[in-house]
Design a protein around this motif. Structure first.
Motif, PDB file in Angstrom:
ATOM      1  N   LEU A   1       0.729  -1.245  -0.134  1.00 26.30           N
ATOM      2  CA  LEU A   1       0.036   0.042   0.085  1.00 26.30           C
ATOM      3  C   LEU A   1       0.938   1.254  -0.023  1.00 26.30           C
ATOM      4  O   LEU A   1       0.294   2.348   0.155  1.00 26.30           O
ATOM      5  CB  LEU A   1      -1.025   0.119   1.268  1.00 26.30           C
ATOM      6  CG  LEU A   1      -1.821  -1.321   1.361  1.00 26.30           C
ATOM      7  CD1 LEU A   1      -2.686  -1.049   2.586  1.00 26.30           C
ATOM      8  CD2 LEU A   1      -2.575  -1.305   0.046  1.00 26.30           C
TER       9      LEU A   1
ATOM     10  N   GLU B   1      -1.163  -5.492  -5.899  1.00 32.78           N
ATOM     11  CA  GLU B   1      -2.620  -5.489  -6.284  1.00 32.78           C
ATOM     12  C   GLU B   1      -3.405  -6.740  -5.746  1.00 32.78           C
ATOM     13  O   GLU B   1      -4.455  -6.446  -5.169  1.00 32.78           O
ATOM     14  CB  GLU B   1      -2.745  -5.656  -7.834  1.00 32.78           C
ATOM     15  CG  GLU B   1      -2.216  -4.420  -8.647  1.00 32.78           C
ATOM     16  CD  GLU B   1      -2.516  -4.538 -10.037  1.00 32.78           C
ATOM     17  OE1 GLU B   1      -3.047  -5.641 -10.524  1.00 32.78           O
ATOM     18  OE2 GLU B   1      -1.672  -3.704 -10.778  1.00 32.78           O
TER      19      GLU B   1
ATOM     20  N   ILE C   1      -3.846  -5.644  -1.758  1.00 32.62           N
ATOM     21  CA  ILE C   1      -4.952  -4.790  -1.755  1.00 32.62           C
ATOM     22  C   ILE C   1      -6.407  -5.420  -1.861  1.00 32.62           C
ATOM     23  O   ILE C   1      -7.392  -5.020  -1.025  1.00 32.62           O
ATOM     24  CB  ILE C   1      -4.712  -3.647  -2.787  1.00 32.62           C
ATOM     25  CG1 ILE C   1      -3.580  -2.521  -2.372  1.00 32.62           C
ATOM     26  CG2 ILE C   1      -6.003  -2.860  -2.600  1.00 32.62           C
ATOM     27  CD1 ILE C   1      -3.172  -1.549  -3.375  1.00 32.62           C
TER      28      ILE C   1
ATOM     29  N   GLU D   1      -9.478  -5.510   0.918  1.00 29.94           N
ATOM     30  CA  GLU D   1     -10.693  -5.209   0.441  1.00 29.94           C
ATOM     31  C   GLU D   1     -11.941  -6.513   0.634  1.00 29.94           C
ATOM     32  O   GLU D   1     -13.077  -6.020   0.970  1.00 29.94           O
ATOM     33  CB  GLU D   1     -10.647  -4.768  -1.017  1.00 29.94           C
ATOM     34  CG  GLU D   1      -9.848  -3.449  -1.251  1.00 29.94           C
ATOM     35  CD  GLU D   1      -9.525  -3.164  -2.602  1.00 29.94           C
ATOM     36  OE1 GLU D   1      -9.558  -1.895  -3.054  1.00 29.94           O
ATOM     37  OE2 GLU D   1      -9.698  -3.978  -3.470  1.00 29.94           O
TER      38      GLU D   1
ATOM     39  N   LYS E   1     -14.366  -2.153  -2.087  1.00 25.60           N
ATOM     40  CA  LYS E   1     -13.168  -1.967  -2.808  1.00 25.60           C
ATOM     41  C   LYS E   1     -12.751  -0.412  -2.853  1.00 25.60           C
ATOM     42  O   LYS E   1     -13.757   0.543  -3.512  1.00 25.60           O
ATOM     43  CB  LYS E   1     -13.682  -2.428  -4.438  1.00 25.60           C
ATOM     44  CG  LYS E   1     -12.454  -2.253  -5.422  1.00 25.60           C
ATOM     45  CD  LYS E   1     -12.825  -2.664  -6.519  1.00 25.60           C
ATOM     46  CE  LYS E   1     -11.654  -2.593  -7.680  1.00 25.60           C
ATOM     47  NZ  LYS E   1     -10.410  -3.396  -7.194  1.00 25.60           N
TER      48      LYS E   1
ATOM     49  N   PRO F   1      -6.670   3.647  -2.753  1.00 32.08           N
ATOM     50  CA  PRO F   1      -6.134   2.971  -1.973  1.00 32.08           C
ATOM     51  C   PRO F   1      -5.222   3.570  -0.848  1.00 32.08           C
ATOM     52  O   PRO F   1      -4.850   2.848   0.220  1.00 32.08           O
ATOM     53  CB  PRO F   1      -5.266   2.018  -2.789  1.00 32.08           C
ATOM     54  CG  PRO F   1      -5.946   2.110  -4.119  1.00 32.08           C
ATOM     55  CD  PRO F   1      -6.651   3.525  -4.026  1.00 32.08           C
TER      56      PRO F   1
ATOM     57  N   ARG G   1      -3.907   2.323   3.105  1.00 37.17           N
ATOM     58  CA  ARG G   1      -2.763   2.134   3.571  1.00 37.17           C
ATOM     59  C   ARG G   1      -2.618   3.147   4.943  1.00 37.17           C
ATOM     60  O   ARG G   1      -1.815   2.678   5.724  1.00 37.17           O
ATOM     61  CB  ARG G   1      -1.700   2.907   2.429  1.00 37.17           C
ATOM     62  CG  ARG G   1      -0.413   3.108   3.097  1.00 37.17           C
ATOM     63  CD  ARG G   1       0.463   3.969   2.224  1.00 37.17           C
ATOM     64  NE  ARG G   1       1.468   4.686   2.702  1.00 37.17           N
ATOM     65  CZ  ARG G   1       2.162   5.772   2.326  1.00 37.17           C
ATOM     66  NH1 ARG G   1       1.646   6.507   1.411  1.00 37.17           N
ATOM     67  NH2 ARG G   1       3.336   6.074   3.095  1.00 37.17           N
TER      68      ARG G   1
END
Length: 263
Positions: free
Chosen positions: A7, A33, A36, A40, A46, A50, A54
């Motif tokens: 992140l 990816e 993350i 989510e 979602k 992002p 983080r």
């Protein structure tokens, strides 16, 4: 299974992991990816931004070099959680007055409940803290877990509004709400009333230890009643006392049941 933090910047030994999904991600962009996406999935949301995710997973001790801690999001998440739970309680208990709804709200947003849910979700493995703080057990502290849970709710609110927060809270807090058929009492009050009903006197609380800096203290409180003693811990004295009272009440009640069965 520790991996680099997907992140943001990639300091060595960063604890953000893909362990919650039980899979090992390939290095580089796919790892970022994938991790993350793992978080989510846990949250059921979602993120369009992002960076909020983080930030929510960055402990104060890991902040710096352009990386902000989760304290601002925690502040926001605390208020968002309170509003979300208050609306839910009004809908769920249309005949209850404020005197009954208040204890329900206090219980559902309490540190023990938040920390337990955070633990169940595996958030301790996702929180970014330096290696030294990890060895000190910071990630497993109830106060840190609860703060992280609130920060994530704040991040979800900023990213998507109340709807994802409501969806998450109603899914993850439902079992706790259902378990309390009657409005709950805070542990200190419940322990005091339990002792008085059995002529055991009043609980006695003492500070067993106080560690950490002034901005992030860690209390360990002992409480005794009826010849039994337990300890509790928290990020402030009240939280530690409540945790200690809850543990002692559970022990006393279990002991009473065992004696009743032996008759």
């Amino acid at each position: 299974m520790a991996i680099r933090d997907p992140l943001g910047p990639h300091p060595p030994h960063d604890p953000l992991t893909a362990a919650a999904a039980g899979t090992r991600r390939p290095p580089g962009g796919a790892e970022a990816e994938g991790a993350i996406a793992d978080v989510e999935v846990i949250l059921g949301h979602k993120f369009r931004e992002p960076r909020l995710l983080r930030e929510a997973l960055t402990h104060r001790s890991a902040a710096g070099s352009g990386r902000r801690s989760n304290e601002r999001l925690e502040f926001l998440g605390d208020r968002v959680l309170g509003l979300t739970v208050a609306v839910w309680l009004v809908e769920q208990y249309p005949r209850e007055e404020e005197g009954a709804l208040g204890p329900r709200l206090a219980h559902l947003v309490s540190q023990p409940v938040l920390a337990r849910i955070a633990e169940e979700l595996g958030l301790f493995a996702l929180l970014s803290v330096p290696p030294g703080e990890t060895r000190a057990g910071v990630r497993r502290r109830a106060s840190v877990l609860a703060d992280t849970m609130e920060a994530l709710l704040g991040a979800m609110f900023l990213d998507g509004g109340l709807e994802p927060v409501q969806r998450f809270v109603r899914a993850r807090f439902a079992a706790t709400m259902i378990a309390e058929a009657d409005p709950p009492k805070d542990p200190k009050t419940a322990l005091q009333e339990w002792g008085q009903a059995r002529a055991l006197g009043l609980p006695v609380y003492e500070i067993a230890s106080r560690e950490g800096p002034s901005h992030e203290p860690h209390f360990v409180i002992s409480v005794s009643l009826g010849g039994e003693m337990t300890q509790g811990e928290g990020g402030n004295r009240r939280a530690a006392e409540q945790a200690a009272a809850q543990a002692l009440l559970a022990r006393l009640q279990a002991g009473l049941k065992a004696r009743m069965k032996g008759r």
